[in-house]
Scaffold this active site. Structure first.
Site, PDB file in Angstrom:
ATOM      1  N   LYS A   1       0.833  -1.201   0.000  1.00 53.18           N
ATOM      2  CA  LYS A   1       0.000   0.000   0.000  1.00 53.18           C
ATOM      3  C   LYS A   1       0.869   1.254   0.000  1.00 53.18           C
ATOM      4  O   LYS A   1       1.962   1.265   0.575  1.00 53.18           O
ATOM      5  CB  LYS A   1      -0.908  -0.038   1.228  1.00 53.18           C
ATOM      6  CG  LYS A   1      -2.040   0.988   1.247  1.00 53.18           C
ATOM      7  CD  LYS A   1      -2.948   0.732   2.438  1.00 53.18           C
ATOM      8  CE  LYS A   1      -4.065   1.753   2.558  1.00 53.18           C
ATOM      9  NZ  LYS A   1      -4.936   1.493   3.718  1.00 53.18           N
TER      10      LYS A   1
ATOM     11  N   SER B   1      -9.831   1.411   2.992  1.00 50.09           N
ATOM     12  CA  SER B   1      -9.049   2.189   2.051  1.00 50.09           C
ATOM     13  C   SER B   1      -7.995   1.370   1.305  1.00 50.09           C
ATOM     14  O   SER B   1      -7.317   1.896   0.424  1.00 50.09           O
ATOM     15  CB  SER B   1      -8.338   3.304   2.840  1.00 50.09           C
ATOM     16  OG  SER B   1      -7.441   2.739   3.804  1.00 50.09           O
TER      17      SER B   1
ATOM     18  N   SER C   1     -10.077  -1.126   7.088  1.00 47.13           N
ATOM     19  CA  SER C   1      -9.560  -0.823   5.750  1.00 47.13           C
ATOM     20  C   SER C   1      -8.949  -2.012   5.037  1.00 47.13           C
ATOM     21  O   SER C   1      -8.701  -1.937   3.833  1.00 47.13           O
ATOM     22  CB  SER C   1      -8.521   0.297   5.843  1.00 47.13           C
ATOM     23  OG  SER C   1      -9.088   1.477   6.342  1.00 47.13           O
TER      24      SER C   1
END
Length: 966
Positions: free
Chosen positions: A154, A229, A253
């Site tokens: 990420k 996310s 997330s």
């Protein structure tokens, strides 16, 4: 489509050069694209996906299959049928396709990075992969099960020499001088970091659409939310680009994207993995997370990432039990389900309590989770929970019971306060953490560098930390957090070992629906994940089914006490194995059924021919749609057989397969046939015997005084307008007006189709309307319930919003033959003068009729007609319908199996729809939560079809789930 064509031409040219060097035939990519241009699936485009890993265009690569897990990849490394370089090149090609097709799972390369060749992440990944391959060729064993495995990271983790922007313009030039601890540990174990994935800005979002490179597209369907996310990391695993991806979990997330995309998402305990190098959102919540294809790979990755870090004072020492569980799961991954059960029997001989000599009996008594207590918290059943999620939850509970676990109902009363407390705390921490960013040290001003969602949360956090609000908002939220943590601790000590809950109350929603949601509704997406984050508990989301009607995956999360990841992963792996042994894999493209009811369809076909021969056109008409679909189904099967024969003949004469025929065959098998099967199964579901009936509509004002009466009148008019647009006959039976305000206390009407052709609205071209085969009741039966309105009354001087209600009842009209009412014994009939304003006939004659049904106490009053006889006839018709409805419900309740579920009741009749005049929209609280964005248009009779079709679709899905479980 232009990007798609360009990408395919590049792949086509490369593939053709390779095939020519091998003396083969031309590539088939363009043919595959033409078949799939409506719905892109990246696995279908890559030549690697069909089995060939290409390292060099001039070298013929070895033939193998794409590994599904890290364990499979290591096995192929050992057999020398695959190299790490092969996997990295495969991932590289998929990243290139991702960029060309704007799937946005990966962060696009920035101009500045293109000039820094020495720090190219992909170049370094290839070098590391070649080094890993060289070690194996030199006889050295892999240093871990992630040695040589490509992983995606990420964009909020620091990687030396790379830009970590956290999805924000503010950090678009944030070149890192160090590597995050968890990423460094993965690289030390041999893992190959090859790309950075897209995310919501600073992790603030639930749908991966707020970041610089967003929105991410869900690989299952680009129109669906990928979750957030860490939506990019989940997409990288779900679309096959890599086997492991790293994300971060603040309030769900990692788990939410995993649920929406059908992969495994693991959140360790707070402090299990170091946060050093993770760009902060809310420091007391942030936690590195893992996305994989199965629980085994998650355990392997967590065993490497865990452990104390002097640079993060919150971390704890390494837990050897996680490595032990990972080793066990690696060993078990080589077994099928039966072998796994037998291995469990060997480990725990006490499971065979009866000592029976029957092998089948012994096999039935293999209980891998014997003694494990699984808690089911009732507070996690939300009003918005869809039938598909409920069914998946129930089946997961049943799976645990079959594995020997004990199901324990538990209660967490404070969980209902978790969501507001969470957002107060994370916004406050975000306001503090992001205070360091400005245009002096970073690449943009705060106004230009932060997105709208980030600004909103910074302002909200600053407000809750202000001197006026810190006592009431922030400190109360801290108290709620401690209370929730204590409640979790208490139930784990007293009642259960793990908890089982849904990851989300619904399947992945359409992005266009997400855009219509308010911010409060969007934040509520995390309602089932934030309680674990508040308490810092470990939790893992695994795919435990999919929606029957639309194929969307459904995730369940297993939660354990603090720092008990080993037991959590063991239990989750057992559930994963049990679920996968009963259902098809989520990644399969084939949806054909092995138990399709051909005999039942043939019986219906014979009935249709009999009705036609006997001129029974009404009965034949009811079966016409089913017969037509069945004929298409049989034609498709014949087409498939013919294509198979042609392909077999071609293969005898040629060395290579005919791509055009193969493509057509795949389209029929994987697309056309499953779609026809689903439609036929819908047609074969048992029909509601009342669907063909006309209805009695009753609307009554509820709480809210004059505003409620006004709302009741508007609802009554809405149904009248809708009925006329549908070409139905709307006969007024009773209308009791309020003396002031123009509202109505109670109104009744009879709605008849009268055999008129129905006008079907908002219907897609070529799509057959399933509601066409029923009467008025089939269309309106889900309208019964309490409708709520929120608006500012005309008499309100301070602009305050008032909430009022009105109840709607849709009762199937009963004929005299359905129920007998003896007027001499069963009823008491009274006549009186009609009440209300005006008219000599209204107030001077005894025309009003009140009929009381003595056995049930049902009372009907009709006074609208001038004739007493007409009022009496109408009253008897309404009475007959009400009594019939009571008897019908009583019989249904007696025949139904009233099974008490541990996860509560799904009855949502109390509040079915809210009409919000301030926002100008109306939301239905059932089904998928459809929203109509024009309240006034809806009350004028337009837009009701959206609710009706969605509720029928969900009802159909629920029936399909029940029939499949039977």
């Amino acid at each position: 489509r232009t990007r798609l064509t360009h990408t395919l031409l590049l792949l086509l040219r490369e593939r053709n050069e390779l095939m020519k060097s091998r003396g083969g035939k031309r590539s088939l990519l363009l043919t595959v694209w033409r078949r799939n241009r409506g719905s892109w699936n990246p696995r279908r485009f890559s030549p690697v996906a069909s089995g060939s890993f290409v390292r060099d265009p001039n070298i013929v690569a070895r033939t193998t299959t794409v590994p599904e897990t890290a364990v499979e990849a290591q096995a192929q490394f050992a057999r020398e049928t695959l190299t790490s370089e092969d996997l990295v090149l495969f991932s590289k090609r998929r990243v290139d396709v991702d960029a060309q097709l704007a799937m946005r799972a990966f962060v696009e390369k920035r101009p500045r990075e293109e000039t820094r060749e020495s720090s190219s992440l992909m170049r370094k990944a290839l070098e590391k992969a070649r080094h890993s391959d060289k070690n194996r060729r030199d006889g050295k064993a892999s240093i871990s099960f992630l040695d040589g495995i490509p992983i995606a990271v990420k964009d909020n983790f620091a990687i030396r020499g790379e830009i970590a922007s956290a999805g924000s313009k503010m950090l678009s030039e944030n070149e890192c001088s160090y590597t995050a601890t968890v990423i460094d540990r993965l690289e030390q174990s041999g893992a190959v970091v090859f790309g950075q994935t897209t995310m919501d800005e600073f992790g603030m979002g639930s749908h991966s659409r707020n970041g610089r490179n967003a929105p991410v597209k869900n690989p299952i369907d680009g129109r669906l939310s990928p979750g957030g996310s860490s939506g990019g990391s989940a997409a990288a695993v779900a679309n096959g680009t890599c086997l492991v991806a790293i994300g971060s979990d603040t309030g769900g997330s990692v788990r939410l994207p995993a649920a929406f995309q059908g992969v495994v998402g693991t959140k360790p305990s707070y402090g299990r993995c170091s946060r050093y190098g993770l760009i902060a959102y809310a420091s007391s919540f942030d936690c590195p997370g893992i996305l994989t294809r199965n629980v085994c790979d998650a355990a392997i990755t967590l065993a490497i990432m865990q452990g104390a870090d002097p640079k993060d004072g919150q971390t704890v020492e390494e837990d050897g039990r996680i490595s032990s569980v990972a080793t066990e799961l690696i060993s078990e991954s080589q077994m099928n389900f039966k072998e796994w059960l037998e291995s469990g029997k060997t480990k725990g001989g006490n499971n065979n309590g009866s000592g029976s000599n029957s092998s089948s009996s012994n096999s039935d008594r293999v209980l891998p989770l014997l003694g494990v207590r699984v808690g089911i918290p009732g507070e996690f059943f939300l009003e918005e929970t869809t039938p598909a999620v409920m069914e998946s939850w129930t089946k997961s509970i049943e799976a645990f019971e079959e594995l020997g676990a004990t199901i324990v109902p538990v209660s967490l009363p404070s969980v209902k306060l978790a969501l507001p407390a969470y957002y107060v705390l994370v916004c406050a921490e975000a306001s503090s953490n992001l205070n360091r960013y400005d245009d002096i040290k970073f690449s943009a001003s705060r106004d230009d560098g932060f997105g709208e969602e980030v600004k909103r949360r910074i302002v909200s956090g600053a407000f809750s930390l202000s001197s006026q609000r810190v006592e009431g908002a922030y400190k109360n939220s801290e108290k709620i957090r401690r209370r929730i943590s204590n409640e979790f601790k208490d139930i784990f000590e007293r009642s259960c070992d793990v908890l089982l809950t849904p990851t989300s109350a619904r399947e992945a929603p359409f992005l266009e629906d997400v855009l219509r949601e308010s911010k409060v509704e969007s934040y509520a997406q995390d309602a089932l994940t934030v309680p674990m984050s508040l308490a810092g508990l470990p939790s893992v989301s695994i795919p435990c089914g999919r929606s029957v009607s639309n194929g969307r995956p459904i995730g369940m999360q297993v939660t354990a006490p603090m720092f008990r990841e080993a037991g959590m992963l063991r239990v989750a792996s057992a559930l994963e194995r049990k679920i996968s042994s009963k259902t098809r894999r989520m990644y399969s493209t084939s949806t054909s059924s092995t138990n399709f009811p051909i005999e039942k369809l043939e019986d219906q076909l014979k009935l249709f021919h009999e009705y036609t021969e006997n001129n029974d056109y009404k009965s034949a008409g009811e079966l016409k749609s089913l017969v037509s679909l069945y004929q298409k189904y049989k034609d498709t099967l014949e087409e498939i057989d013919v294509l198979r024969q042609l392909i077999n003949e071609e293969n005898k004469n040629k060395k290579s397969k005919d791509a055009e025929l193969e493509s057509e065959l795949n389209a029929l098998q994987n697309d056309t046939l499953p779609e026809l099967e689903t439609k036929l199964k819908h047609q074969l579901l048992p029909k509601d015997p009342e669907d063909s009936r006309d209805v009695i509509l009753e609307v009554r004002a509820g709480a809210g005084g004059a505003e409620a009466a006004k709302f009741a009148a508007e609802l009554f008019r809405m149904y009248e307008m809708y009925a006329r647009r549908r070409n139905w006959k709307f006969d007024l039976m009773s209308y009791s007006e309020e003396e002031k305000g123009g509202g109505v206390r109670e109104a009744m009407a009879e709605i008849n189709s009268n055999g008129n052709p129905t006008i079907h609205l908002n219907q897609e071209d070529g799509e057959e309307d399933e509601l066409a085969n029923g009467g008025v009741y089939k269309n309106l039966k889900f309208e019964s319930g309490v409708h709520r309105v929120q608006r500012v009354p005309a008499t309100e001087t301070q602009g305050r919003i008032h909430t009022s209600t009105a109840s709607v009842a849709i009762i199937p009209k009963a004929e005299e033959s359905d129920i007998h009412i003896d007027e001499t014994k069963d009823v008491r009939i009274e006549t009186m003068r009609a009440s209300g304003a005006g008219g000599q006939h209204v107030n001077t004659t005894n025309s009003a009729v009140r009929i009381v049904h003595i056995p049930t106490g049902v009372t009907v009053v009709i006074q609208d007609e001038r004739s007493q006889h007409k009022n009496k006839a109408k009253a008897l018709s309404v009475l007959r319908a009400r009594v019939y409805d009571i008897e019908r419900r009583k019989v249904a309740a007696e025949n139904a199996q009233m099974r008490r579920s541990l996860i509560g009741s799904a009855d949502r009749s109390e509040r079915i729809r809210t009409y919000n005049f301030k926002d100008g929209r109306c939301k239905d609280h059932r089904g998928t939560g459809v929203v109509v964005n024009d309240v006034q248009k809806l009350l004028d009779g337009f837009g009701l079809d959206e609710f009706i079709r969605d509720l029928h679709k969900c009802d159909l899905e629920e029936q399909m789930l029940k029939s499949s479980s039977v």
